[in-house]
Design an enzyme around this catalytic site. Structure first.
Site, short mmCIF file in Angstrom:
data_model
loop_
_atom_site.label_atom_id
_atom_site.label_comp_id
_atom_site.label_asym_id
_atom_site.label_seq_id
_atom_site.Cartn_x
_atom_site.Cartn_y
_atom_site.Cartn_z
N ILE A 37 2.24 4.72 1.11
CA ILE A 37 2.31 5.32 2.44
C ILE A 37 1.49 6.61 2.52
O ILE A 37 1.06 7.02 3.59
CB ILE A 37 3.80 5.59 2.82
CG1 ILE A 37 3.99 5.68 4.31
CG2 ILE A 37 4.34 6.83 2.11
CD1 ILE A 37 5.46 5.65 4.74
N HIS A 97 7.98 1.35 -10.32
CA HIS A 97 6.74 0.97 -9.63
C HIS A 97 5.56 1.45 -10.44
O HIS A 97 5.63 2.48 -11.11
CB HIS A 97 6.69 1.56 -8.22
CG HIS A 97 6.89 3.04 -8.17
ND1 HIS A 97 8.15 3.63 -8.27
CD2 HIS A 97 6.02 4.05 -8.07
CE1 HIS A 97 8.02 4.94 -8.23
NE2 HIS A 97 6.73 5.22 -8.12
N HIS A 153 1.53 2.46 -10.01
CA HIS A 153 0.46 2.78 -9.05
C HIS A 153 -0.82 2.10 -9.51
O HIS A 153 -1.16 2.15 -10.71
CB HIS A 153 0.21 4.29 -9.03
CG HIS A 153 1.39 5.13 -8.66
ND1 HIS A 153 1.51 5.74 -7.42
CD2 HIS A 153 2.50 5.48 -9.36
CE1 HIS A 153 2.65 6.43 -7.38
NE2 HIS A 153 3.27 6.29 -8.55
N ASN A 200 4.95 6.59 -13.54
CA ASN A 200 5.70 7.81 -13.80
C ASN A 200 7.13 7.43 -14.19
O ASN A 200 7.69 6.47 -13.66
CB ASN A 200 5.74 8.69 -12.55
CG ASN A 200 4.38 9.28 -12.21
OD1 ASN A 200 3.66 9.73 -13.11
ND2 ASN A 200 4.01 9.27 -10.94
N ARG A 210 0.85 -1.20 0.00
CA ARG A 210 0.00 0.00 0.00
C ARG A 210 0.89 1.24 0.00
O ARG A 210 1.93 1.27 0.68
CB ARG A 210 -0.89 0.01 1.24
CG ARG A 210 -1.87 -1.15 1.28
CD ARG A 210 -3.25 -0.73 1.80
NE ARG A 210 -4.27 -1.54 1.13
CZ ARG A 210 -4.71 -2.71 1.62
NH1 ARG A 210 -4.25 -3.17 2.76
NH2 ARG A 210 -5.62 -3.40 0.94
P1 5GP Z 1 6.26 8.33 -7.82
O1 5GP Z 1 5.99 9.81 -7.69
O2 5GP Z 1 7.73 8.01 -7.76
O3 5GP Z 1 5.57 7.72 -9.01
O4 5GP Z 1 5.56 7.65 -6.56
C1 5GP Z 1 6.24 7.29 -5.42
C2 5GP Z 1 5.19 6.82 -4.42
O5 5GP Z 1 5.83 6.07 -3.41
C3 5GP Z 1 4.44 7.97 -3.74
O6 5GP Z 1 3.04 7.82 -3.98
C4 5GP Z 1 4.81 7.81 -2.28
O7 5GP Z 1 3.75 8.12 -1.40
C5 5GP Z 1 5.22 6.36 -2.18
N1 5GP Z 1 6.21 6.06 -1.17
C6 5GP Z 1 7.39 6.72 -0.96
N2 5GP Z 1 8.08 6.16 0.07
C7 5GP Z 1 7.31 5.13 0.51
C8 5GP Z 1 7.49 4.17 1.54
O8 5GP Z 1 8.50 4.16 2.27
N3 5GP Z 1 6.52 3.23 1.70
C9 5GP Z 1 5.39 3.21 0.92
N4 5GP Z 1 4.48 2.25 1.16
N5 5GP Z 1 5.20 4.11 -0.08
C10 5GP Z 1 6.14 5.05 -0.28
#
Ligand code: 5GP
Ligand code: ZN
Length: 116
Positions: free
Chosen positions: A31, A100, A102, A87, A29
């Site tokens: 965070i 990753h 979403h 992204n 999930r």
């Molecule tokens: P991005 O902007 O790189 O596509 O998304 C990164 C996502 O990773 C963000 O939605 C952020 O909330 C999530 N995230 C960052 N650090 C952690 C973490 O330590 N644990 C979890 N579960 N999610 C994280």
């Protein structure tokens, strides 16, 4: 030592409950959820972004959308619908440089989260 937060989660150095795991991915999930259901499909292999995917990695990504489909079913979103977002790089706003996807849903997202 790798300083990547998602590598630490994959290795278990940072505890994070897994909704799903197979040889290529873990699913956790987010965070900081941006909607009712916000899960992350994370590659076990450290791949910085879509841009760093090599030919050899194709076998990893062959199952990405079937994992997304499984997660949607687990989260009861198969019928209601959901969004899968990746992204890649600076202009996308990618914050964590480890691949990753979403998986977002659990509510009506039409017109929402366009700037995520
Ligand atoms: P991005 O902007 O790189 O596509 O998304 C990164 C996502 O990773 C963000 O939605 C952020 O909330 C999530 N995230 C960052 N650090 C952690 C973490 O330590 N644990 C979890 N579960 N999610 C994280
Ligand atoms: Zn990593």
């Amino acid at each position: 030592m790798c300083d990547c937060i998602f590598c630490k989660i994959v290795k278990g150095d940072i505890p994070s409950p897994r909704l799903y795991e197979d040889e290529n991915f873990i699913v956790i999930r987010d965070i900081n959820p941006l909607c009712k259901v916000h899960d992350l499909i994370i590659t076990k292999k450290h791949i910085k972004s879509v841009n760093e995917i090599e030919k050899d990695d194709e076998k990893i990504f062959a199952s990405l959308f079937t994992v997304a489909k499984k997660i949607a079913a687990m989260e009861n979103m198969s019928e209601s619908g959901y969004r899968v977002v990746v992204n890649s790089g600076k202009d996308s706003g990618q914050a964590v440089p480890h691949f990753h996807a979403h998986v977002l849903g659990g509510e009506d997202l039409k017109g929402k989260l366009q700037g995520m």
